[in-house]
Design an enzyme around this catalytic site. Structure first.
Site, PDB file in Angstrom:
ATOM      1  N   LYS A  55       0.993  -1.086   0.450  1.00 58.21           N
ATOM      2  CA  LYS A  55      -0.098  -0.618   0.312  1.00 58.21           C
ATOM      3  C   LYS A  55       0.922   0.772  -0.157  1.00 58.21           C
ATOM      4  O   LYS A  55       0.730   2.262  -0.419  1.00 58.21           O
ATOM      5  CB  LYS A  55      -1.543   0.158   1.611  1.00 58.21           C
ATOM      6  N   ASN A  76      -4.522   2.397  -1.677  1.00 59.46           N
ATOM      7  CA  ASN A  76      -5.827   0.602  -2.244  1.00 59.46           C
ATOM      8  C   ASN A  76      -5.919   0.603  -3.185  1.00 59.46           C
ATOM      9  O   ASN A  76      -6.167  -0.719  -3.440  1.00 59.46           O
ATOM     10  CB  ASN A  76      -6.086  -0.048  -0.847  1.00 59.46           C
ATOM     11  N   ASP A  91      -9.980   3.477   2.561  1.00 54.30           N
ATOM     12  CA  ASP A  91     -10.089   2.287   2.956  1.00 54.30           C
ATOM     13  C   ASP A  91     -10.818   3.136   4.667  1.00 54.30           C
ATOM     14  O   ASP A  91     -11.667   2.626   4.964  1.00 54.30           O
ATOM     15  CB  ASP A  91      -8.802   2.037   3.611  1.00 54.30           C
ATOM     16  N   ALA A 116      -2.167   0.888  16.390  1.00 62.04           N
ATOM     17  CA  ALA A 116      -1.344   1.848  15.275  1.00 62.04           C
ATOM     18  C   ALA A 116      -1.393   1.359  14.392  1.00 62.04           C
ATOM     19  O   ALA A 116       0.492   2.197  13.857  1.00 62.04           O
ATOM     20  CB  ALA A 116      -0.579   2.934  16.072  1.00 62.04           C
ATOM     21  N   ALA A 119      -3.901   0.290   9.173  1.00 64.99           N
ATOM     22  CA  ALA A 119      -5.677   0.433   8.832  1.00 64.99           C
ATOM     23  C   ALA A 119      -6.015   0.833   9.888  1.00 64.99           C
ATOM     24  O   ALA A 119      -6.786   2.049   9.605  1.00 64.99           O
ATOM     25  CB  ALA A 119      -5.774  -1.052   9.334  1.00 64.99           C
TER      26      ALA A 119
HETATM   27  P1  ATR Z   1      -2.455  -3.064   9.800  1.00 64.50           P
HETATM   28  O1  ATR Z   1      -2.360  -2.873   8.188  1.00 64.50           O
HETATM   29  O2  ATR Z   1      -2.939  -4.417   9.418  1.00 64.50           O
HETATM   30  O3  ATR Z   1      -2.994  -2.199  11.064  1.00 64.50           O
HETATM   31  P2  ATR Z   1      -0.072  -3.553  11.224  1.00 64.50           P
HETATM   32  O4  ATR Z   1       0.245  -2.141  10.676  1.00 64.50           O
HETATM   33  O5  ATR Z   1       0.893  -4.653  11.531  1.00 64.50           O
HETATM   34  O6  ATR Z   1      -1.312  -4.352  10.092  1.00 64.50           O
HETATM   35  O7  ATR Z   1      -1.017  -3.050  12.348  1.00 64.50           O
HETATM   36  C1  ATR Z   1      -0.854  -4.226  13.351  1.00 64.50           C
HETATM   37  C2  ATR Z   1      -1.366  -3.286  14.441  1.00 64.50           C
HETATM   38  O8  ATR Z   1      -1.900  -4.967  15.888  1.00 64.50           O
HETATM   39  C3  ATR Z   1      -0.317  -2.951  15.686  1.00 64.50           C
HETATM   40  O9  ATR Z   1      -1.346  -1.523  16.196  1.00 64.50           O
HETATM   41  C4  ATR Z   1       0.248  -3.701  16.383  1.00 64.50           C
HETATM   42  O10 ATR Z   1       0.442  -3.328  17.851  1.00 64.50           O
HETATM   43  P3  ATR Z   1       2.068  -2.678  17.905  1.00 64.50           P
HETATM   44  O11 ATR Z   1       2.841  -1.345  16.692  1.00 64.50           O
HETATM   45  O12 ATR Z   1       2.343  -3.211  18.918  1.00 64.50           O
HETATM   46  O13 ATR Z   1       2.953  -3.849  17.163  1.00 64.50           O
HETATM   47  C5  ATR Z   1      -1.654  -4.579  16.965  1.00 64.50           C
HETATM   48  N1  ATR Z   1      -1.069  -5.580  17.315  1.00 64.50           N
HETATM   49  C6  ATR Z   1      -0.862  -6.971  16.768  1.00 64.50           C
HETATM   50  N2  ATR Z   1      -0.400  -7.564  17.553  1.00 64.50           N
HETATM   51  C7  ATR Z   1      -0.814  -7.609  19.042  1.00 64.50           C
HETATM   52  C8  ATR Z   1      -0.477  -7.923  19.680  1.00 64.50           C
HETATM   53  N3  ATR Z   1      -0.576  -9.392  20.771  1.00 64.50           N
HETATM   54  N4  ATR Z   1      -1.296  -7.304  20.994  1.00 64.50           N
HETATM   55  C9  ATR Z   1      -1.231  -5.634  21.112  1.00 64.50           C
HETATM   56  N5  ATR Z   1      -1.087  -4.955  19.955  1.00 64.50           N
HETATM   57  C10 ATR Z   1      -1.316  -6.051  18.752  1.00 64.50           C
END
Ligand code: ATR
Length: 265
Positions: A55, A76, A91, A116, A119
């Site tokens: 993206k 997207n 999105d 954060a 998405a």
């Molecule tokens: P997307 O593009 O779908 O948003 P991403 O950029 O990989 O995917 O973001 C994943 C989000 O899920 C992040 O906010 C991540 O938190 P971190 O910034 O701390 O990595 C969160 N996340 C993933 N696994 C997690 C977990 N087990 N507990 C809490 N937050 C989690």
């Protein structure tokens, strides 16, 4: 991409609106983005969607970048016209269209986004334009939430908080949006406890498979209004379809197709 439901909704819409088109999934290898984009152009495709992990990486290949996509830093949806690539991001706007089907009020509301990542970013930037009172970000990794807030150049009353702090101050939020991957693979996992949830709050999860994540089930059991990720998925797709064809498709029909496929009602 193998599990994408986009072909289902777009091909049905092409059929319904008698558009001579077909939507196909292509798995592009990590190091072959440029070839894939050039191939699309060479084959005369009308456009395409881009998903994780491309993206942001697609942006250098875009000739005309939409203002919102530029702000978010992610595309997207691409329209190809007269050999030029036009990049958009549907999105965040898709999420808002979905949200407006369960609540008629976004302006003046206190919003909490959990997560954060990419998405959360699209949703934050789209919501920031709607006159909300504030949007706080609760994330496991504090610095990622701080970075997202720093990237937004508008004037919005936002704080980056921990998941623990969000749990204890949850009662102040009118709309809570779960954007992390927690609850995707493990149906018993939730990023935070809802003990302090305001009884009038709306709780959304952008995950749509499973249709009901733990956080949504908990919120529903407490009597709160909830929305899963099907609405965002369908609305981002509908906005993309409109960009490609000029026709805004029937989102309710798209939603029913997705629900049938996922085994929901
Ligand atoms: P997307 O593009 O779908 O948003 P991403 O950029 O990989 O995917 O973001 C994943 C989000 O899920 C992040 O906010 C991540 O938190 P971190 O910034 O701390 O990595 C969160 N996340 C993933 N696994 C997690 C977990 N087990 N507990 C809490 N937050 C989690």
């Amino acid at each position: 991409i193998e599990h994408s439901m986009s072909p289902l909704i777009h091909n049905d819409a092409f059929d319904k609106y008698s558009v001579d088109g077909v939507y196909l999934p292509f798995c592009v290898e990590d190091n072959e983005l440029q070839q894939a984009v050039e191939g699309m152009k060479a084959l005369g495709a009308g456009g395409f969607n881009v998903t994780v992990p491309f993206k942001s990486r697609i942006i250098p290949y875009i000739d005309v970048l939409d203002e919102f996509a530029n702000e978010v830093g992610a595309v997207n949806t691409v329209v190809i016209k007269d050999g030029l690539l036009y990049g958009y991001n549907t999105d965040g706007p898709g999420f808002i269209k979905g949200l407006l089907t369960i609540t008629d009020r976004i302006d003046g509301q206190n919003i909490l986004i959990i997560g954060a990542g990419g998405a959360a970013r699209g949703i934050y930037f789209a919501l920031a334009k709607t006159g909300v009172a504030k949007i706080d970000l609760a994330n496991r990794t504090h610095i990622s939430a701080e970075q997202l807030l720093a990237d937004y150049h508008g004037n919005l009353n936002s704080r980056a908080i921990s998941l623990k702090e969000a749990e204890s101050t949850l009662g102040q939020y009118d709309i809570i949006i779960q954007t992390t991957s927690v609850g995707l693979a493990d149906i018993h996992a939730s990023p935070l406890s809802l003990t302090e949830l305001n009884q009038n709050a709306v709780v959304c999860d952008i995950i749509y498979n499973p249709l009901e994540t733990k956080i949504l089930k908990e919120a529903k059991d407490r009597g709160n209004k909830v929305q899963n990720g099907v609405d965002m998925f369908v609305n981002q797709g509908a906005l993309a379809f409109e960009l490609w064809t000029g026709v805004m498709p029937d989102t309710e029909r798209m939603k029913q197709l997705v629900l049938q496929q996922l085994g929901g009602s």
